[in-house]
Write a protein that holds these residues in place. Structure first.
Motif, short mmCIF file in Angstrom:
data_model
loop_
_atom_site.label_atom_id
_atom_site.label_comp_id
_atom_site.label_asym_id
_atom_site.label_seq_id
_atom_site.Cartn_x
_atom_site.Cartn_y
_atom_site.Cartn_z
N MET A 155 10.66 45.02 -102.10
CA MET A 155 9.88 44.75 -100.90
C MET A 155 10.32 45.65 -99.76
N TYR A 156 9.34 46.23 -99.08
CA TYR A 156 9.61 47.16 -97.98
C TYR A 156 8.52 47.01 -96.93
N GLN A 157 8.92 46.70 -95.70
CA GLN A 157 7.98 46.55 -94.59
C GLN A 157 6.83 45.60 -94.94
N GLY A 158 7.19 44.48 -95.56
CA GLY A 158 6.21 43.44 -95.83
C GLY A 158 5.41 43.61 -97.11
N ARG A 159 5.60 44.73 -97.80
CA ARG A 159 4.83 45.00 -99.01
C ARG A 159 5.72 45.08 -100.24
N ILE A 160 5.14 44.74 -101.39
CA ILE A 160 5.80 45.00 -102.67
C ILE A 160 5.46 46.44 -103.05
N SER A 220 17.31 43.71 -95.10
CA SER A 220 17.00 42.71 -94.08
C SER A 220 15.80 43.17 -93.26
N GLY A 221 14.89 42.24 -92.99
CA GLY A 221 13.70 42.57 -92.22
C GLY A 221 12.53 43.04 -93.03
N SER A 222 12.68 43.07 -94.36
CA SER A 222 11.58 43.55 -95.20
C SER A 222 10.50 42.50 -95.43
N GLY A 223 10.78 41.24 -95.07
CA GLY A 223 9.78 40.18 -95.23
C GLY A 223 10.08 39.20 -96.34
N LYS A 224 11.24 39.31 -96.97
CA LYS A 224 11.57 38.49 -98.13
C LYS A 224 11.59 37.00 -97.80
N SER A 225 12.30 36.63 -96.73
CA SER A 225 12.43 35.22 -96.39
C SER A 225 11.12 34.63 -95.89
#
Length: 266
Positions: free
Chosen positions: A229-234, A48-53
């Protein structure tokens, strides 16, 4: 990003979405690049919070990107603004979200919910065509049209609501379905039904599915390709077997280790 493969359905090139400014700038999606082929199931997995949604909302053109490019079916759709252009895009790209309770307007019957989506069609359908399309979509998701068309949200179970939402997306016969945590708020039995339904849609109709989840086990079950995905990046991408057995990025290794540790404790 590598040159797109011939026939790619979706190409995402250095896509970004930021919020705020200055010291308060948040890079929710940070130069994300990937592509999908027709009939492929790709899974974006991360905490949660990684930017997926946010990525899903940008791809659906529900919020604008702040950088990068989206190419669908060979056409740049990044900055579509005209209503007719967006309607055409939404005929091809539909979504199912995690909360069937908020997605389903409580004042509308199932028939009206499906009918509103049919309004995206390029031409006005006859009453008979609309009825046939609704019945077809509901039957595809295992629901009896006669039994549910007149019902309201509160008259359905959580699993039935989510299947109605899948039928709502399916009714316009999209080429790509964006499924954002579609099993999070349903029980275990409904979860299995929905996952198998998504797999069947790919097999029967060649539909591409972008599946978004925080659940590593679900990601490995449904997808051909994993996008971590982690911190907005793939931070890692590849076929399921390679990423599962030989994860390269430290975050991927931790994500899988945490998931397997939790599974053993369970």
């Amino acid at each position: 990003m590598q040159p797109a493969s011939d026939g790619a359905l979706l190409q995402v090139e250095r896509l970004s979405r930021t919020f705020g400014h200055g010291r308060h700038l948040v890079r929710a999606v940070d130069e994300v690049s990937f592509e999908m082929q027709p009939g492929e199931i790709a899974c974006v997995v991360g905490e949660s919070g990684s930017g997926k949604s946010t990525l899903a909302m940008v791809l659906l053109r529900l919020i604008p990107p702040t950088g990068g490019r989206i190419v669908f079916g060979g056409r740049d759709v990044t900055y579509l603004r005209r209503r007719a252009e967006l309607r055409a895009y939404w005929r091809d790209v539909q979504a199912v979200f995690q909360d069937p309770f908020s997605s389903f307007n409580q004042f509308m019957t199932v028939e009206r919910v499906l009918g509103r989506t049919l309004g995206l069609e390029e031409r006005r359908l006859s009453r008979q065509e609309r009825a046939e399309r609704m019945a077809w979509a509901l039957e595809r998701v295992g629901l009896d049209p006669k039994g549910v068309l007149g019902k309201y949200s509160h008259e359905l179970s959580g699993g039935e609501r989510q299947r109605v939402m899948i039928a709502r997306a399916l009714v316009v016969r999209p080429r790509l379905l964006v499924a954002d945590e579609p099993t999070t708020m349903v029980d275990a039995s409904s979860r299995a039904t929905i996952l198998n339904l998504l797999l069947d849609l790919r097999e029967q109709y060649g539909m591409s599915i972008l599946f978004i989840t925080h659940d590593v086990s679900l990601a490995t079950y449904v997808s051909d390709t994993l996008l971590v995905m982690y911190q907005g990046r793939i931070v890692e991408r590849g076929d399921v077997e390679r990423v599962t057995k030989q994860p390269e990025h430290p975050y991927t290794r931790r994500l899988f280790a945490d998931a397997f540790t939790f599974a053993r404790r369970g």
